[in-house]
Design an enzyme around this catalytic site. Structure first.
Site, PDB file in Angstrom:
ATOM      1  N   LYS A   1       9.188 -36.609  -4.966  1.00 21.81           N
ATOM      2  CA  LYS A   1       9.056 -37.405  -6.190  1.00 21.81           C
ATOM      3  C   LYS A   1      10.193 -37.080  -7.166  1.00 21.81           C
ATOM      4  O   LYS A   1      10.763 -37.965  -7.794  1.00 21.81           O
ATOM      5  CB  LYS A   1       7.702 -37.128  -6.860  1.00 21.81           C
ATOM      6  CG  LYS A   1       6.533 -37.768  -6.108  1.00 21.81           C
ATOM      7  CD  LYS A   1       5.177 -37.247  -6.569  1.00 21.81           C
ATOM      8  CE  LYS A   1       4.075 -37.782  -5.671  1.00 21.81           C
ATOM      9  NZ  LYS A   1       2.764 -37.172  -5.907  1.00 21.81           N
TER      10      LYS A   1
ATOM     11  N   GLN B   1      -0.688 -33.115  -9.337  1.00 19.64           N
ATOM     12  CA  GLN B   1      -0.647 -33.227  -7.875  1.00 19.64           C
ATOM     13  C   GLN B   1      -1.986 -32.773  -7.295  1.00 19.64           C
ATOM     14  O   GLN B   1      -2.433 -31.652  -7.526  1.00 19.64           O
ATOM     15  CB  GLN B   1       0.508 -32.369  -7.332  1.00 19.64           C
ATOM     16  CG  GLN B   1       0.735 -32.489  -5.845  1.00 19.64           C
ATOM     17  CD  GLN B   1       1.199 -33.897  -5.433  1.00 19.64           C
ATOM     18  OE1 GLN B   1       2.019 -34.515  -6.100  1.00 19.64           O
ATOM     19  NE2 GLN B   1       0.632 -34.396  -4.349  1.00 19.64           N
TER      20      GLN B   1
ATOM     21  N   ASP C   1      -0.610 -42.282 -12.368  1.00 19.42           N
ATOM     22  CA  ASP C   1      -1.308 -42.361 -11.078  1.00 19.42           C
ATOM     23  C   ASP C   1      -2.453 -43.385 -11.127  1.00 19.42           C
ATOM     24  O   ASP C   1      -2.997 -43.753 -10.090  1.00 19.42           O
ATOM     25  CB  ASP C   1      -1.898 -40.988 -10.712  1.00 19.42           C
ATOM     26  CG  ASP C   1      -1.059 -40.273  -9.668  1.00 19.42           C
ATOM     27  OD1 ASP C   1      -0.248 -40.950  -9.000  1.00 19.42           O
ATOM     28  OD2 ASP C   1      -1.221 -39.051  -9.504  1.00 19.42           O
TER      29      ASP C   1
END
Ligand code: NAD
Length: 367
Positions: free
Chosen positions: A127, A171, A194
């Protein structure tokens, strides 16, 4: 040999608000405001949710509407996620440059990672590299495996207070002693790139509402279908898996695109009977080779989200990644299929970059 081609797409990249789109002008009940009271302008996602309810089937043929025979010679078209993602990333890179030249700002993404799981470290590294490539500023807070909830919340709130950060992601998975739900609740929906915050997920589920962000993997799946010319409206779709991060939002998105959606999960009896009725199968179970060729309707379009390490002494690290679909069988039955790797994975990262860019545009009211 299986043809691996990038398909012609009908739906170009939509980084700007289409005229008449509801995407930018949210209704009053959906208006979120910055701390200083300014309304947050909602930029449209790549995947538009602005789809009229009274649709008529398009007379245009989809790329995959030709009848498919089930002969052993038949091979599906491979939907090249990497190619599509590269296109999207190139466009995001030019949008970031335009923003920098126009207002002297760039989007910023912060990632919080707890512990040293190898897969998480790899995902985070990928990422960061993707951000650097398109000019998005990125930063990582690496916390120890045994960090306390307060340490984690501290990292969240310092990124939250940082105006150069437009997107924050934690994460997953977190170590067991940390409650993912509680952590995600604390993340403000305006920086939830997200799309996992209950407010964003709830707005995705409700007609007439617009989430600020759509979860990246489901958004990538739909984007691939649209860009590959696959008609979704009126089609039967089966989603295998109902997790909060993939299966559930994918089924919601498919419904928003007017598919008739069935959901298969670990407790579903005879899943193959449900799957073999589907024109579109999206599978996110995390079970290698779960979906066999005889689970699929001839001509179905298959999106394989599964990313499962399986032992392979012949490969460099002793394992390789495989999907949920028995690929060798499925290519003989499906009309189009995503490979693993090289399908959904690259799209997920492209959608994260897109969400981060959208967030920065919203904050700076940059169109
Ligand atoms: P999860 O474990 O949270 O959820 C799995 C879901 O599959 C559950 O709803 C479960 O009921 C269902 N399931 C499990 N076994 C099943 C079976 N035998 N039959 C039918 N349903 C079954 O997993 P997740 O986080 O949703 O991830 C699923 C897969 O997708 C994993 O392989 C993961 O690595 C992959 N993934 C890939 C990406 C990407 O970007 N490519 C992103 C996220 C997840």
């Amino acid at each position: 040999m299986i043809p691996r081609v990038a398909l012609p797409w009908r739906n170009g990249l939509r980084l700007r608000v289409p005229s008449g789109s509801r995407g930018c002008s949210s209704s009053s009940h959906n208006t979120l405001r910055n701390d200083d009271g300014r309304p947050i302008v909602i930029s449209p996602p790549l995947v538009s949710l602005d789809i009229p309810d009274d649709w008529a089937p398009s007379p245009a043929h989809s790329c995959f509407s030709s009848p498919i025979s089930s002969s052993n010679e038949q091979t599906a078209t491979v939907i090249d996620g990497k190619f599509i993602a590269d296109e999207i990333r190139t466009r995001i890179g030019s949008e970031v440059r335009r923003m920098k030249e126009g207002i002297g700002m760039v989007p910023g993404l912060a990632v919080i990672v707890v512990g040293h799981r190898r897969d998480s470290q790899t995902y985070v590294r990928n990422k960061m590299m993707a951000c650097a490539e398109v000019g998005i500023k990125s930063m990582v807070a690496q916390l120890p495996e045994d960090c306390t909830k307060d340490q984690l919340l501290g990292a969240l709130s310092s990124f939250d207070a940082d105006p150069s950060v437009h997107g924050i992601l934690v994460q997953l998975p977190l170590p067991q002693h940390l409650d993912e739900g509680k952590v995600l609740d604390v993340l403000r929906p305006e920086k939830d790139v997200d799309g996992f915050h209950p407010l964003n997920m709830g707005n995705l589920a409700m007609r007439g509402r617009e989430p600020l962000f759509i979860p990246c993997t489901p958004k990538g799946c739909i984007e691939m279908l649209l860009r590959s010319g696959v008609e979704i409206a009126g089609k039967k779709a089966t989603v295998i898996g109902r997790s909060n991060i993939v299966g559930l939002p994918t089924s919601l998105l498919l419904q928003r695109h007017h598919a008739t959606v069935s959901i298969v999960h670990a407790f579903t009896k005879n899943p193959e009977l449900i799957t073999c009725e589907a024109d579109i199968v999206v599978t996110a179970a995390g079970v290698p080779n779960l979906v066999r060729g005889n689970w699929l309707k001839p001509g179905a379009v298959v999106i394989d989200v599964g990313t499962n390490p399986v032992e392979d002494p012949s490969s460099e690290h002793g394992y390789r990644l495989t999907g949920d679909v028995c690929y060798e069988e499925a290519v003989r039955v499906a009309s189009a299929i995503t490979p693993v790797p090289g399908g959904v994975g690259p799209m997920t990262i492209a959608m994260l970059l897109s969400n981060t860019l959208d967030s920065a545009k919203r904050v700076y009211a940059f169109t």
